[in-house]
Design a protein around this motif. Structure first.
Motif, PDB file in Angstrom:
ATOM      1  N   HIS A  58      45.992 -54.691  63.150  1.00  0.00           N
ATOM      2  CA  HIS A  58      46.025 -54.030  64.574  1.00  0.00           C
ATOM      3  C   HIS A  58      46.708 -55.053  65.630  1.00  0.00           C
ATOM      4  CE1 HIS A  58      42.638 -52.144  62.769  1.00  0.00           C
ATOM      5  NE2 HIS A  58      42.681 -51.069  63.587  1.00  0.00           N
ATOM      6  N   GLU A  59      46.779 -56.184  65.270  1.00  0.00           N
ATOM      7  CA  GLU A  59      47.619 -56.844  66.299  1.00  0.00           C
ATOM      8  C   GLU A  59      49.136 -56.587  66.104  1.00  0.00           C
ATOM      9  OE1 GLU A  59      46.815 -58.773  68.897  1.00  0.00           O
ATOM     10  OE2 GLU A  59      44.623 -58.544  68.253  1.00  0.00           O
ATOM     11  N   ALA A  60      49.502 -56.535  64.851  1.00  0.00           N
ATOM     12  CA  ALA A  60      50.919 -56.325  64.675  1.00  0.00           C
ATOM     13  C   ALA A  60      51.396 -54.890  65.050  1.00  0.00           C
ATOM     14  CB  ALA A  60      51.203 -56.192  63.061  1.00  0.00           C
ATOM     15  N   ALA A  61      50.602 -53.810  64.895  1.00  0.00           N
ATOM     16  CA  ALA A  61      50.645 -52.554  65.218  1.00  0.00           C
ATOM     17  C   ALA A  61      50.813 -52.571  66.949  1.00  0.00           C
ATOM     18  CB  ALA A  61      49.377 -51.529  64.945  1.00  0.00           C
ATOM     19  N   ASN A  62      50.289 -53.197  67.443  1.00  0.00           N
ATOM     20  CA  ASN A  62      50.512 -53.368  68.957  1.00  0.00           C
ATOM     21  C   ASN A  62      51.737 -54.087  69.112  1.00  0.00           C
ATOM     22  OD1 ASN A  62      47.899 -52.038  69.627  1.00  0.00           O
ATOM     23  ND2 ASN A  62      46.806 -53.969  69.579  1.00  0.00           N
ATOM     24  N   GLN A  63      52.050 -54.913  68.594  1.00  0.00           N
ATOM     25  CA  GLN A  63      53.343 -55.791  68.785  1.00  0.00           C
ATOM     26  C   GLN A  63      54.560 -54.857  68.553  1.00  0.00           C
ATOM     27  OE1 GLN A  63      53.636 -58.759  70.134  1.00  0.00           O
ATOM     28  NE2 GLN A  63      55.844 -58.869  69.788  1.00  0.00           N
ATOM     29  N   PHE A  64      54.559 -54.180  67.203  1.00  0.00           N
ATOM     30  CA  PHE A  64      55.622 -53.348  66.692  1.00  0.00           C
ATOM     31  C   PHE A  64      55.787 -52.087  67.013  1.00  0.00           C
ATOM     32  CE2 PHE A  64      55.257 -57.491  64.570  1.00  0.00           C
ATOM     33  CZ  PHE A  64      56.692 -57.716  64.340  1.00  0.00           C
ATOM     34  N   ASP A  65      54.654 -51.427  67.853  1.00  0.00           N
ATOM     35  CA  ASP A  65      54.537 -49.987  68.148  1.00  0.00           C
ATOM     36  C   ASP A  65      54.388 -49.094  67.056  1.00  0.00           C
ATOM     37  OD1 ASP A  65      54.203 -48.149  70.153  1.00  0.00           O
ATOM     38  OD2 ASP A  65      56.254 -47.733  70.333  1.00  0.00           O
ATOM     39  N   ILE A  66      53.465 -49.325  65.984  1.00  0.00           N
ATOM     40  CA  ILE A  66      53.331 -48.708  64.936  1.00  0.00           C
ATOM     41  C   ILE A  66      51.839 -48.471  64.521  1.00  0.00           C
ATOM     42  CG2 ILE A  66      55.510 -49.175  63.725  1.00  0.00           C
ATOM     43  CD1 ILE A  66      54.285 -51.514  62.151  1.00  0.00           C
ATOM     44  N   SER A  67      51.497 -47.565  63.879  1.00  0.00           N
ATOM     45  CA  SER A  67      50.014 -47.633  63.571  1.00  0.00           C
ATOM     46  C   SER A  67      49.638 -48.617  62.579  1.00  0.00           C
ATOM     47  CB  SER A  67      49.522 -46.301  62.875  1.00  0.00           C
ATOM     48  OG  SER A  67      50.313 -46.370  61.497  1.00  0.00           O
ATOM     49  N   PRO A  68      48.327 -49.067  63.005  1.00  0.00           N
ATOM     50  CA  PRO A  68      47.542 -50.212  62.005  1.00  0.00           C
ATOM     51  C   PRO A  68      47.976 -49.694  60.536  1.00  0.00           C
ATOM     52  CG  PRO A  68      46.072 -49.663  63.771  1.00  0.00           C
ATOM     53  CD  PRO A  68      47.163 -48.557  63.668  1.00  0.00           C
ATOM     54  N   TYR A  69      47.871 -48.715  60.086  1.00  0.00           N
ATOM     55  CA  TYR A  69      47.900 -48.193  58.633  1.00  0.00           C
ATOM     56  C   TYR A  69      49.343 -48.516  58.226  1.00  0.00           C
ATOM     57  CZ  TYR A  69      48.760 -45.114  54.648  1.00  0.00           C
ATOM     58  OH  TYR A  69      48.906 -44.780  53.411  1.00  0.00           O
ATOM     59  N   LYS A  70      50.406 -47.954  59.181  1.00  0.00           N
ATOM     60  CA  LYS A  70      51.826 -48.329  58.868  1.00  0.00           C
ATOM     61  C   LYS A  70      52.039 -49.930  58.554  1.00  0.00           C
ATOM     62  CE  LYS A  70      56.556 -47.417  59.599  1.00  0.00           C
ATOM     63  NZ  LYS A  70      57.773 -46.291  60.314  1.00  0.00           N
ATOM     64  N   ALA A  71      51.512 -50.730  59.468  1.00  0.00           N
ATOM     65  CA  ALA A  71      51.487 -52.205  59.508  1.00  0.00           C
ATOM     66  C   ALA A  71      51.120 -52.950  58.147  1.00  0.00           C
ATOM     67  CB  ALA A  71      50.822 -52.737  60.572  1.00  0.00           C
ATOM     68  N   ARG A  72      49.889 -52.175  57.670  1.00  0.00           N
ATOM     69  CA  ARG A  72      49.408 -52.729  56.522  1.00  0.00           C
ATOM     70  C   ARG A  72      50.156 -52.237  55.494  1.00  0.00           C
ATOM     71  NH1 ARG A  72      45.587 -50.634  53.003  1.00  0.00           N
ATOM     72  NH2 ARG A  72      45.284 -48.382  54.281  1.00  0.00           N
ATOM     73  N   THR A  73      50.754 -51.023  55.268  1.00  0.00           N
ATOM     74  CA  THR A  73      51.387 -50.396  54.437  1.00  0.00           C
ATOM     75  C   THR A  73      52.768 -51.185  54.110  1.00  0.00           C
ATOM     76  OG1 THR A  73      50.519 -48.273  54.514  1.00  0.00           O
ATOM     77  CG2 THR A  73      52.477 -48.521  53.369  1.00  0.00           C
ATOM     78  N   MET A  74      53.297 -51.501  55.057  1.00  0.00           N
ATOM     79  CA  MET A  74      54.583 -52.249  55.273  1.00  0.00           C
ATOM     80  C   MET A  74      54.446 -53.572  54.818  1.00  0.00           C
ATOM     81  SD  MET A  74      56.655 -50.886  58.840  1.00  0.00           S
ATOM     82  CE  MET A  74      57.553 -52.265  58.900  1.00  0.00           C
TER      83      MET A  74
END
Length: 113
Positions: A58-74
């Motif tokens: 969730h922190e990465a999602a906010n930082q990189f302007d993506i969804s938490p799902y996309k951050a986890r998948t990436m």
């Protein structure tokens, strides 16, 4: 080949350094957050609670302007890429030992085939 922790960390750092910028930034961001949570936790249960409270995805999602799902998948894709690259590097490492002229101590070094 059995490998020590320091060598593994060095190889992983080298692999991460060669990732595309977006992947490297995301990986390092999430990894640093996880390390901070580990350091803040006194027990494994406390670490899991901190992970739930301060989700690195969730922190990465906010930082990189993506969804938490996309951050986890990436992150999972990046970790797979790192693991595959690490396995390939480990397949090509060989430890060479050379006797030290008349001494009992052997000198050794790693060679990448």
């Amino acid at each position: 080949m059995e490998c020590n922790e320091h060598l593994l960390k060095m190889l992983v750092r080298d692999i991460v350094a060669k990732l595309p910028e977006k992947e490297k930034a995301l990986y390092q961001f999430i990894d640093e957050l996880e390390v901070r949570l580990i350091e803040a936790a006194a027990t494994p249960d406390q670490y899991l609670n901190l992970l739930k409270k301060y989700s690195p995805y969730h922190e990465a999602a906010n930082q990189f302007d993506i969804s938490p799902y996309k951050a986890r998948t990436m992150m999972h894709r990046i970790e797979w890429k790192i693991a595959a690259n690490l396995e390939e590097k480990l397949q090509h490492i060989k430890w060479l030992e050379h006797p030290s002229h008349g001494k009992r101590v052997k000198k050794g070094y790693l060679v990448f085939k």
